[in-house]
Motif scaffolding. Sequence first.
Motif, PDB file in Angstrom:
ATOM      1  N   ASN A  36       0.828  -1.253   0.056  1.00  0.00           N
ATOM      2  CA  ASN A  36      -0.003  -0.087  -0.014  1.00  0.00           C
ATOM      3  C   ASN A  36       0.692   1.282  -0.105  1.00  0.00           C
ATOM      4  O   ASN A  36       0.233   2.493  -0.565  1.00  0.00           O
ATOM      5  CB  ASN A  36      -0.804  -0.134   1.217  1.00  0.00           C
ATOM      6  CG  ASN A  36      -2.127  -1.070   0.885  1.00  0.00           C
ATOM      7  OD1 ASN A  36      -2.251  -1.437  -0.013  1.00  0.00           O
ATOM      8  ND2 ASN A  36      -2.760  -1.315   2.203  1.00  0.00           N
ATOM      9  N   ARG A  37       2.163   0.993   0.385  1.00  0.00           N
ATOM     10  CA  ARG A  37       3.002   2.150   0.580  1.00  0.00           C
ATOM     11  C   ARG A  37       3.876   2.222  -0.724  1.00  0.00           C
ATOM     12  O   ARG A  37       4.738   3.236  -0.988  1.00  0.00           O
ATOM     13  CB  ARG A  37       3.894   2.345   1.706  1.00  0.00           C
ATOM     14  CG  ARG A  37       3.121   2.564   2.872  1.00  0.00           C
ATOM     15  CD  ARG A  37       4.136   2.610   4.066  1.00  0.00           C
ATOM     16  NE  ARG A  37       5.174   3.910   3.920  1.00  0.00           N
ATOM     17  CZ  ARG A  37       6.056   3.880   4.523  1.00  0.00           C
ATOM     18  NH1 ARG A  37       6.791   3.116   5.239  1.00  0.00           N
ATOM     19  NH2 ARG A  37       6.818   5.361   3.902  1.00  0.00           N
ATOM     20  N   HIS A  38       3.879   1.482  -1.629  1.00  0.00           N
ATOM     21  CA  HIS A  38       4.570   1.509  -2.660  1.00  0.00           C
ATOM     22  C   HIS A  38       3.595   1.182  -4.030  1.00  0.00           C
ATOM     23  O   HIS A  38       3.836   0.151  -4.876  1.00  0.00           O
ATOM     24  CB  HIS A  38       5.473   0.148  -2.595  1.00  0.00           C
ATOM     25  CG  HIS A  38       6.523   0.572  -1.349  1.00  0.00           C
ATOM     26  ND1 HIS A  38       7.865   0.891  -1.469  1.00  0.00           N
ATOM     27  CD2 HIS A  38       6.368  -0.082  -0.142  1.00  0.00           C
ATOM     28  CE1 HIS A  38       8.361   1.016  -0.566  1.00  0.00           C
ATOM     29  NE2 HIS A  38       7.557   0.389   0.355  1.00  0.00           N
ATOM     30  N   GLU A  39       2.723   2.171  -4.209  1.00  0.00           N
ATOM     31  CA  GLU A  39       1.977   2.174  -5.381  1.00  0.00           C
ATOM     32  C   GLU A  39       2.769   2.255  -6.817  1.00  0.00           C
ATOM     33  O   GLU A  39       2.080   2.048  -7.669  1.00  0.00           O
ATOM     34  CB  GLU A  39       0.817   3.064  -5.201  1.00  0.00           C
ATOM     35  CG  GLU A  39      -0.133   2.791  -4.121  1.00  0.00           C
ATOM     36  CD  GLU A  39      -1.244   3.858  -3.787  1.00  0.00           C
ATOM     37  OE1 GLU A  39      -1.095   4.829  -4.559  1.00  0.00           O
ATOM     38  OE2 GLU A  39      -2.264   3.716  -3.138  1.00  0.00           O
ATOM     39  N   ASP A 130      10.914  -0.857   4.428  1.00  0.00           N
ATOM     40  CA  ASP A 130       9.595  -1.094   4.972  1.00  0.00           C
ATOM     41  C   ASP A 130       9.266  -2.536   5.222  1.00  0.00           C
ATOM     42  O   ASP A 130       8.623  -2.773   6.325  1.00  0.00           O
ATOM     43  CB  ASP A 130       8.592  -0.664   3.951  1.00  0.00           C
ATOM     44  CG  ASP A 130       8.516   0.759   4.039  1.00  0.00           C
ATOM     45  OD1 ASP A 130       9.213   1.703   4.859  1.00  0.00           O
ATOM     46  OD2 ASP A 130       7.975   1.355   2.938  1.00  0.00           O
TER      47      ASP A 130
END
Length: 529
Positions: A36-39, A130
């Motif tokens: 979700n943090r690496h779209e 992450d």
Amino acid sequence: MTLSLLFFLVFVISEAWSLTSNPVGFPQTVTNEICNRHENRSHCEVEIDVPDTCSGSSNCPILFFLFDAQDSSGYQSIDLDSRGIHENEYIGIYPQSDSGWNVYPKTENNCSWDDYECTSDANEGLFFADIIAYIKLQGANGNIYLIGKGLGASLAFQLASNAGKELPIKGIITKSAQLLKSPERSGPGLLNYNQPSYERGSSPVSILSIMGTADEIIPYNGGDSTLFNGNSEFEFMSGHETISTFALQQGCTGESSISGYSTNKGDGNAILRDINVGCPPHISIKHYVISQGTHDLNGAEIDGKLVDYQLAYEFIQEVEELPERETQNPSNVISFNPTISPSMFFSALPTDYPSSYPIAMPSTKPSYKPTASPSSVPSNAKSLFPTQTALFPKSYVISYGSHCQGKVDWSNAVRYYDIPSAQLCQSKCSSIQPCQSFQWNQSSNVCVIFYYQVAGFESMKNNVCGFVEIKSGAPEIITQAESSSSGQTSFNMKKAILWPLIAVTVVAIGFVLTNAASHRPNPYRNDRR
């Protein structure tokens, strides 16, 4: 009642944030939590494999599998990896690349390889940082290892070059790849340096490397590769230069042992260059060279042991049993015990076998050129540290926020780890008779002792550089007996000379005045006739 409710809430929260085990071959997906943090990744998937013995809060070693470009999607080897993970009681992490790891120029990228501010291409350093942060939060407290082949091994080398707080990597196992010689950085973000550097404070990393001398994709002797898509800015180091670079950065002396082995690849011969004999006790560096081995080392065996993953797991177990890196007691000013003696200099690894692969020494250029703000311009201010005690028997010129100018001549310099202050580094220089300069890095607690005087200072945050002051017109070092940068010793010497001069002057003036008085006419004397 309130206390019981509190304990219940603590129990519920701890259970929610803890590792859950899974059966062999059925890893758990954590894709939503990470991706979700690496779209900006067109393909993103992460799975975690936890044996029963590693559930809850665990100190089990954590092993990332970095697949090559051709097998990164679908996890073809996942069953074999999962069995090994459960049998050896490790935690396995299976991240998916974004159509190949973003370590070389990719035709699919939106930005240039040197656009470090890019947000539309895969940021591998941040991606892995992450993942590590997430599994740590879940209770995975063990040491972190990376294993990769081909493009995955190249990524392992890049991540290891950026090892530190965000990427606390203990060791890597690599097949069919080596370090990039240039450029210094590539890809988005901050964790994108391609070589380790003690100036940046790169953490020590243990290495098991396996290379074939006839690799047709990543040449053993380094240079260009088809992976670069014609970009002349990219160049590989040789296999030996790669290991030498890590050995140099991690305080190894260059001593090594060589032994021969049989293999089912290439012409059937392999050698092991074991550099452990010259490294600090918390580091292991091993380099297998398979004669005439190609890029495809799948199924490779060395003396009957499969590289995937028998040899790899044995290496991890060896590193796990190494002593922890020693830390120094800041109050123990004099009696610290460096892991390398001043007489142990780093030299190029021997080239007796294979003779056709000469070793180029790694570059000792600073890994980056900082831009100094007006307030951070180094000055040649005298040391604020005391220089008249037994601790500092030499007189120094020291610059704060600077590192020593010029390339390091490692045949006349040595590095000490776990030196917690610039004062201790300076005292180390004072205690070594031939030391003429020192450099201390606050981020890594690394002290470099130079047996020559450096050329000057260059701006570098969290660094201190100093050199021994030399008398004008005289080659010898100014010692405590001769002078002191604080001025007290020279002031005492000036007093010793000045007072006799004053006394002689007073006596001379008195003599002149007395003599003049004796010859001056007396107006009151009556000498008339």
